[in-house]
Design a protein around this motif. Sequence first.
Motif, short mmCIF file in Angstrom:
data_model
loop_
_atom_site.label_atom_id
_atom_site.label_comp_id
_atom_site.label_asym_id
_atom_site.label_seq_id
_atom_site.Cartn_x
_atom_site.Cartn_y
_atom_site.Cartn_z
N ALA A 147 44.29 35.89 35.66
CA ALA A 147 43.72 37.25 35.74
C ALA A 147 43.46 37.69 37.18
O ALA A 147 43.33 38.88 37.45
N VAL A 148 43.40 36.75 38.13
CA VAL A 148 43.03 37.07 39.51
C VAL A 148 44.27 37.50 40.30
O VAL A 148 45.22 36.73 40.44
N ARG A 149 44.22 38.72 40.82
CA ARG A 149 45.28 39.20 41.71
C ARG A 149 45.01 38.78 43.14
O ARG A 149 45.88 38.26 43.83
N SER A 150 43.77 39.02 43.61
CA SER A 150 43.43 38.66 44.99
C SER A 150 41.93 38.48 45.12
O SER A 150 41.15 38.90 44.25
N LEU A 151 41.53 37.85 46.22
CA LEU A 151 40.12 37.61 46.55
C LEU A 151 39.87 38.07 47.98
O LEU A 151 40.66 37.81 48.88
N ARG A 152 38.73 38.75 48.17
CA ARG A 152 38.29 39.15 49.50
C ARG A 152 36.85 38.67 49.69
O ARG A 152 36.21 38.23 48.75
#
Length: 247
Positions: A147-152
């Motif tokens: 489900a995770v596209r990206s992390l910031r």
Amino acid sequence: MLRQVSPGQYDAYEALLRALGDARLWMLLWQGGPGAPDAQYGNMEVGGHGYVPCVTSAQELAVSGWNRAHEVAVGREVAGALFPGRWGLWLNPHAPGGGVGVPWLDLRRICGGLDVLPAGPLRLSEPSLEIPAFYAQLTHGAQYTPAVRSLRRAWVQPAVGAPYLVIGLDLYDGSPPSVEAVQQMMRRSVSAVPEGLPVSTVLMADEYDPVAMWLRANARPFFDRDAQGAPAPAAAPGYGYGYPRAY
């Protein structure tokens, strides 16, 4: 409380916000009557931002000189109606000194919880903390959480309260199974967080959150599935699940 609020007096302002949630407000109607389909609040602009004027008692209404209709409403209900349109609330604009303005971001805090959403103005920056084990654990967990596209990430210093680290979660969808998978990923990852360091999350899709807005504009992902060329899972309807969530 209104008389105690002044620039830089954040404790007094926070007390005012707490009182506003359950307070009765006399909302000034520019047209229509209370409960009428065509009823419309008045509005004013201050510093390029829109506000809806109101008064805080029947006595204030009498001295304000307002000669159109009005309706009495609870502060939390008014806040919920105004902040999605990015309208703030201006209390007693007729008073000496011009009254007190409450920006829409603080109306959102009244609705979402003053102890949950950070007190502004916020100071936001890239984190300077050296915690590679935590970021490595997060990246590893994200790789196995479709489900995770990206992390910031961001370092947030609120006007009231301790600073904390925020992880921005950009998800392909916000369905309950995806949300639960991401929450499990965060719970596993916080084992690598140094003791005493508060960590929260923000949903990048939240168009009203100031931290998410800052992250979208200023922070590059430290994990980006799309940049790695991995296939994205099929999108499902989004159901955002709030901010910030402490793990």
